[in-house]
Scaffold this motif. Structure first.
Motif, PDB file in Angstrom:
ATOM      1  N   TRP A 259     -20.306  64.032  69.081  1.00  0.00           N
ATOM      2  CA  TRP A 259     -20.064  64.252  70.505  1.00  0.00           C
ATOM      3  C   TRP A 259     -19.145  63.166  70.680  1.00  0.00           C
ATOM      4  CZ3 TRP A 259     -25.830  63.952  72.500  1.00  0.00           C
ATOM      5  CH2 TRP A 259     -26.360  65.479  72.460  1.00  0.00           C
ATOM      6  N   GLY A 260     -18.484  61.981  70.344  1.00  0.00           N
ATOM      7  CA  GLY A 260     -17.454  60.933  70.431  1.00  0.00           C
ATOM      8  C   GLY A 260     -17.951  59.845  71.193  1.00  0.00           C
ATOM      9  N   MET A 268     -26.803  55.680  77.488  1.00  0.00           N
ATOM     10  CA  MET A 268     -26.467  56.063  78.475  1.00  0.00           C
ATOM     11  C   MET A 268     -27.719  57.177  78.874  1.00  0.00           C
ATOM     12  SD  MET A 268     -24.768  54.235  81.447  1.00  0.00           S
ATOM     13  CE  MET A 268     -24.780  55.318  82.668  1.00  0.00           C
ATOM     14  N   VAL A 269     -27.631  58.537  77.958  1.00  0.00           N
ATOM     15  CA  VAL A 269     -28.297  59.521  77.873  1.00  0.00           C
ATOM     16  C   VAL A 269     -29.627  58.122  77.347  1.00  0.00           C
ATOM     17  CG1 VAL A 269     -28.718  61.638  76.220  1.00  0.00           C
ATOM     18  CG2 VAL A 269     -26.267  60.445  76.698  1.00  0.00           C
ATOM     19  N   LEU A 270     -29.972  58.082  77.107  1.00  0.00           N
ATOM     20  CA  LEU A 270     -30.952  57.563  76.755  1.00  0.00           C
ATOM     21  C   LEU A 270     -32.074  56.958  78.229  1.00  0.00           C
ATOM     22  CD1 LEU A 270     -31.317  56.052  73.311  1.00  0.00           C
ATOM     23  CD2 LEU A 270     -32.296  58.493  73.907  1.00  0.00           C
ATOM     24  N   MET A 271     -30.782  56.183  78.445  1.00  0.00           N
ATOM     25  CA  MET A 271     -31.480  55.822  80.213  1.00  0.00           C
ATOM     26  C   MET A 271     -32.545  56.698  80.614  1.00  0.00           C
ATOM     27  SD  MET A 271     -29.164  52.621  81.761  1.00  0.00           S
ATOM     28  CE  MET A 271     -27.642  52.747  80.405  1.00  0.00           C
ATOM     29  N   VAL A 272     -31.571  57.586  80.758  1.00  0.00           N
ATOM     30  CA  VAL A 272     -31.682  58.710  81.808  1.00  0.00           C
ATOM     31  C   VAL A 272     -33.531  59.155  81.534  1.00  0.00           C
ATOM     32  CG1 VAL A 272     -31.587  61.389  82.127  1.00  0.00           C
ATOM     33  CG2 VAL A 272     -30.005  59.933  82.447  1.00  0.00           C
ATOM     34  N   ALA A 273     -33.470  59.468  79.701  1.00  0.00           N
ATOM     35  CA  ALA A 273     -34.854  59.973  79.483  1.00  0.00           C
ATOM     36  C   ALA A 273     -35.954  58.623  79.724  1.00  0.00           C
ATOM     37  CB  ALA A 273     -34.647  60.230  77.622  1.00  0.00           C
ATOM     38  N   GLN A 315     -21.890  70.861  71.446  1.00  0.00           N
ATOM     39  CA  GLN A 315     -21.189  70.809  70.065  1.00  0.00           C
ATOM     40  C   GLN A 315     -19.973  69.381  70.240  1.00  0.00           C
ATOM     41  OE1 GLN A 315     -19.101  73.510  68.462  1.00  0.00           O
ATOM     42  NE2 GLN A 315     -20.492  75.146  67.694  1.00  0.00           N
ATOM     43  N   GLU A 316     -20.149  69.024  72.041  1.00  0.00           N
ATOM     44  CA  GLU A 316     -20.021  68.122  72.756  1.00  0.00           C
ATOM     45  C   GLU A 316     -19.800  67.829  74.040  1.00  0.00           C
ATOM     46  OE1 GLU A 316     -16.298  70.504  75.886  1.00  0.00           O
ATOM     47  OE2 GLU A 316     -15.438  69.637  73.272  1.00  0.00           O
ATOM     48  N   PHE A 317     -19.774  66.434  74.236  1.00  0.00           N
ATOM     49  CA  PHE A 317     -20.648  66.065  75.154  1.00  0.00           C
ATOM     50  C   PHE A 317     -21.087  66.521  76.682  1.00  0.00           C
ATOM     51  CE2 PHE A 317     -20.997  63.139  78.976  1.00  0.00           C
ATOM     52  CZ  PHE A 317     -22.149  62.494  78.683  1.00  0.00           C
ATOM     53  N   PHE A 322     -27.730  65.079  79.984  1.00  0.00           N
ATOM     54  CA  PHE A 322     -28.806  64.307  81.204  1.00  0.00           C
ATOM     55  C   PHE A 322     -29.624  65.356  81.529  1.00  0.00           C
ATOM     56  CE2 PHE A 322     -24.548  62.249  81.171  1.00  0.00           C
ATOM     57  CZ  PHE A 322     -24.884  60.546  81.271  1.00  0.00           C
ATOM     58  N   VAL A 323     -29.881  66.722  82.061  1.00  0.00           N
ATOM     59  CA  VAL A 323     -30.708  66.931  82.708  1.00  0.00           C
ATOM     60  C   VAL A 323     -31.682  67.422  81.129  1.00  0.00           C
ATOM     61  CG1 VAL A 323     -31.224  69.541  83.242  1.00  0.00           C
ATOM     62  CG2 VAL A 323     -29.006  68.243  84.151  1.00  0.00           C
ATOM     63  N   PHE A 324     -30.771  68.119  80.561  1.00  0.00           N
ATOM     64  CA  PHE A 324     -32.117  67.905  79.575  1.00  0.00           C
ATOM     65  C   PHE A 324     -32.562  67.073  78.914  1.00  0.00           C
ATOM     66  CE2 PHE A 324     -29.094  71.723  79.003  1.00  0.00           C
ATOM     67  CZ  PHE A 324     -30.232  72.782  78.827  1.00  0.00           C
ATOM     68  N   PHE A 325     -32.459  65.674  78.770  1.00  0.00           N
ATOM     69  CA  PHE A 325     -32.765  64.549  78.286  1.00  0.00           C
ATOM     70  C   PHE A 325     -33.999  63.862  78.928  1.00  0.00           C
ATOM     71  CE2 PHE A 325     -30.072  64.621  74.170  1.00  0.00           C
ATOM     72  CZ  PHE A 325     -30.408  63.572  74.516  1.00  0.00           C
ATOM     73  N   ALA A 326     -33.609  63.860  80.303  1.00  0.00           N
ATOM     74  CA  ALA A 326     -34.127  64.193  81.618  1.00  0.00           C
ATOM     75  C   ALA A 326     -35.842  65.046  81.363  1.00  0.00           C
ATOM     76  CB  ALA A 326     -33.714  64.411  82.887  1.00  0.00           C
TER      77      ALA A 326
END
Length: 424
Positions: A259-260, A268-273, A315-317, A322-326
């Motif tokens: 995702w570059g 940030m993504v893990l924080m949402v989770a 395939q990219e950010f 964020f929704v799916f990691f939540a």
């Protein structure tokens, strides 16, 4: 009888320091291995499994040693203080090795840090039940786990702010902040908790207590149906850890490669989770008390599988990540809050420790295997297979969980922090 929340939060600072360390370890060490030392994903997986290999040996060892230790500071405090001090010094050598591109120094520093952390992890976890009356240990465990999650979130914020978007960031500030946080937490614990006095108060409160732990079977050999349920439940534990730990261990590398996301952006993504998991902890107890632990876990497995399957499609950010990691964080809360109590439910009073050992043996063994196996999958098949790999094992746990028939009899208290309670 009422839980001393202030004391429990103070005790939880030790667990906060532990979770803060592991958040940085899981996120940054794979990046150093890949970008600084050009180590392949399979070999990197072996390195990332070392902490769990050591844990299988050292956690029971230091837990037993602390059981037999008697000092004016208490049984657990000497291990917590010495282990934290050693860990704070050794983790500062990790970014130094990265700066110098010295692989021998890196592995020495990593080994010292892992042994140091293992030396006080069991005593730190055991401190809560030592100073908490038996009927209140479940609520205490809820607070301890919330403190641990807070530690993880704090370090994710630090990673986002301190890790620059370059191929070779300087991690010294991040590791120094981790060491300072660990030292402050354990220092506060030392100055604000008299372990011997707190343990004595808990023992005195336990004397008139008639708290007992209902069991699924009487003394003697475990009935065959209960044994089958235990086997399927432990298999489920192994499978969902195979999926979940594969993602958490490799996520920083995956986010950069697929995702570059450079520097600390992945945090940030893990924080949402993790934030979603914290929010879910309270209602999940109410749901389990009404629907049952098994159905709650099955729902969590479905959420986690859907989230990981969706992750494979990007395939990219995208903001939708964020929704799916939540969703993944909520699903993990559904699973994590209820799985250990189901294992203990099948034990007898005298065997709770042994069945706790079964739970951690299967979960840690999965976390030894999966970084290596998933690393090989990414190295030889491609990074795009990480989430399908995770989805497969999480889905597999759904089918083994369907075959569990025991461990689902007791309700969980229904409001506030009690919604997180699990039986002792």
């Amino acid at each position: 009888m009422k839980l001393d929340n202030r004391q429990t939060i103070t005790v939880g600072l030790a667990f906060l320091s532990i979770c803060a360390f592991w958040q940085v370890y899981d996120g940054i060490i794979p990046l150093i291995l890949k970008n600084t030392f050009q180590i392949g994903d399979t070999a990197s997986g072996v390195v990332m499994a070392l902490d769990n290999i050591l844990a299988l040996v050292l956690l029971p060892l230091f837990g037993t040693l602390s059981d037999k230790t008697h000092t004016r500071l208490g049984r657990r405090m000497p291990f917590i203080l010495a282990g934290t001090l050693a860990a704070c010094v050794s983790i500062l050598l990790v970014p130094l090795a990265d700066r110098l591109v010295s692989l021998p120094l890196f592995f020495v520093a990593l080994a010292l840090a892992l042994v140091s952390m293992s030396s006080y992890r069991s005593p730190a976890v055991a401190l809560m039940p030592d100073v908490t009356p038996k009927p209140l240990r479940s609520k205490g465990n809820a607070i301890i786990n919330l403190m641990g999650t807070l530690g993880g979130i704090m370090m994710l914020v630090a990673i986002k702010l301190l890790v620059s978007k370059t191929d070779r960031p300087d991690y010294f500030g991040l590791f120094a902040l981790t060491a300072i946080l660990m030292a402050v937490c354990v220092g506060w614990l030392y100055f604000h908790l008299n372990e011997p006095q707190a343990a004595k108060r808990a023992q005195e409160q336990d004397k008139p207590s008639s708290h007992t732990c209902p069991v699924q079977h009487k003394s003697g050999p475990m009935p065959a149906p209960v044994f089958r349920s235990l086997c399927f439940l432990l298999a489920s534990v192994a499978f969902w850890f195979m999926g979940y730990n594969a993602v958490t261990t490799a996520f920083s590398k995956y986010a950069a490669a697929r995702w570059g996301m450079l520097g600390g952006d992945y945090a940030m993504v893990l924080m949402v989770a993790q934030a979603a998991a914290v929010v879910a902890y309270l209602p999940v107890g109410i749901i389990a008390s009404r629907a049952g632990r098994k159905k709650t876990i099955l729902a969590g497995i479905c959420m986690l599988a859907v989230a990981f399957f969706a992750g494979a499609l990007f395939q990219e950010f995208s903001f939708f990540l964020f929704v799916f990691f939540a969703l993944a964080g909520i699903g993990w809360a559904f699973i994590n809050v209820n799985s250990y109590p189901m294992v203990v439910e099948m034990s007898q009073d005298a065997d709770v420790g042994k069945y706790t050992g079964y739970y951690y043996t299967f979960s840690m063994s999965a976390q030894i295997i999966t970084p290596i196996l998933s690393g090989a999958v990414m190295e030889y098949w491609g990074y795009q297979y990480l989430f399908p790999y995770a989805t497969f094992f999480v889905a597999l746990s759904f089918f083994t969980m369907l075959l569990v028939r025991h461990g689902d009899s007791r309700p969980i208290p229904k409001k506030g922090l009690e919604a997180l309670d699990t039986e002792d």
